[in-house]
Design a protein around this motif. Structure first.
Motif, PDB file in Angstrom:
ATOM      1  N   GLU A  81      37.177  35.394  51.026  1.00  0.00           N
ATOM      2  CA  GLU A  81      38.571  35.128  50.960  1.00  0.00           C
ATOM      3  C   GLU A  81      39.007  35.413  49.540  1.00  0.00           C
ATOM      4  O   GLU A  81      38.322  35.221  48.458  1.00  0.00           O
ATOM      5  N   ASP A  84      46.205  36.577  48.291  1.00  0.00           N
ATOM      6  CA  ASP A  84      46.948  37.891  48.764  1.00  0.00           C
ATOM      7  C   ASP A  84      48.491  37.500  48.435  1.00  0.00           C
ATOM      8  O   ASP A  84      48.971  36.378  48.894  1.00  0.00           O
ATOM      9  N   ARG A  91      49.128  33.893  50.232  1.00  0.00           N
ATOM     10  CA  ARG A  91      48.284  33.920  51.299  1.00  0.00           C
ATOM     11  C   ARG A  91      46.876  33.863  51.244  1.00  0.00           C
ATOM     12  O   ARG A  91      46.652  34.370  49.836  1.00  0.00           O
ATOM     13  N   THR A  92      46.136  33.666  51.856  1.00  0.00           N
ATOM     14  CA  THR A  92      44.472  33.754  51.650  1.00  0.00           C
ATOM     15  C   THR A  92      44.018  34.819  52.717  1.00  0.00           C
ATOM     16  O   THR A  92      44.009  34.606  53.637  1.00  0.00           O
ATOM     17  N   GLU A  93      43.683  35.948  51.877  1.00  0.00           N
ATOM     18  CA  GLU A  93      43.020  36.989  52.835  1.00  0.00           C
ATOM     19  C   GLU A  93      41.716  36.857  53.176  1.00  0.00           C
ATOM     20  O   GLU A  93      40.888  36.436  52.351  1.00  0.00           O
ATOM     21  N   HIS A 102      39.656  44.732  55.650  1.00  0.00           N
ATOM     22  CA  HIS A 102      40.433  43.738  55.816  1.00  0.00           C
ATOM     23  C   HIS A 102      40.397  43.156  57.295  1.00  0.00           C
ATOM     24  O   HIS A 102      40.403  44.034  58.223  1.00  0.00           O
ATOM     25  N   HIS A 105      44.078  36.697  57.806  1.00  0.00           N
ATOM     26  CA  HIS A 105      44.175  35.819  56.763  1.00  0.00           C
ATOM     27  C   HIS A 105      43.889  34.372  57.398  1.00  0.00           C
ATOM     28  O   HIS A 105      43.821  34.395  58.561  1.00  0.00           O
TER      29      HIS A 105
END
Length: 130
Positions: A81, A84, A91-93, A102, A105
Motif C-alpha cells: 500500500e 496516492d 487515497r491508499t493505492e 497498480h 485502492h
C-alpha cells in the motif's frame, strides 16, 4: 521475495494496451465494464503482470461500485500500500508487491471481518477458476 523487474518494452509486449494502461500507468477502468466485476465462481485472482496470487473468491463481495471488491488479500505480503494524492484527494493505492503493478485502492468501508474494501481493477487481474 524475488521482485520482478522488466523494461517498459517488455511490459508493453506482454500486456494488452488496456492492461498496460492500468497496471503500469496507474489507470482505472470504467465501473461496471471490467471482466471480473460480477464474477462469482470460486477461484483465485492473480496479478496480470506476474501471476502472483492476490485475492480469493471467498473474500469477494458486491460493493455496488462496479469494480471487483475484496475484504482482504490472500496473502498480505503479496500486496503493498502507498499513499496516492492524485486527482486532488488522498487515497491508499494497492500494488502487487512482486512486480509493482497498480491494482486499485483500499477503503475503510468494507464488510466484516476486516472492514476493508480492496477496490481492484479487473484489468490488473487474471482469474484462475478452482
Amino acid at each position: 521475495m524475488n521482485k520482478i523487474q522488466k523494461s517498459d518494452a517488455q511490459w508493453r509486449a506482454e500486456l494488452t494496451p488496456e492492461e498496460y494502461a492500468v497496471a503500469r500507468r496507474k489507470g482505472t477502468e470504467r465501473p461496471f465494464t471490467g471482466r471480473y466485476w460480477n464474477t462469482t465462481e470460486p477461484g483465485i485472482y492473480r496479478c496480470v503482470g506476474c501471476g502472483t496470487p492476490l485475492f480469493a473468491s471467498d473474500t469477494k463481495f458486491d460493493a455496488g461500485c462496479g469494480w471487483p471488491s475484496y475484504f482482504e488479500p490472500l496473502d498480505p505480503g503479496n500486496v503493498r500500500e502507498e499513499t496516492d494524492t492524485s486527482h486532488g484527494m488522498v487515497r491508499t493505492e494497492v500494488l502487487c508487491n512482486v512486480c509493482d503493478s497498480h491494482l486499485g485502492h483500499v477503503f475503510p468501508d468494507g464488510p466484516p471481518p476486516t472492514g476493508l474494501r480492496y477496490c481492484i481493477n479487473s484489468l490488473s487481474l487474471k482469474f484462475e477458476p478452482a
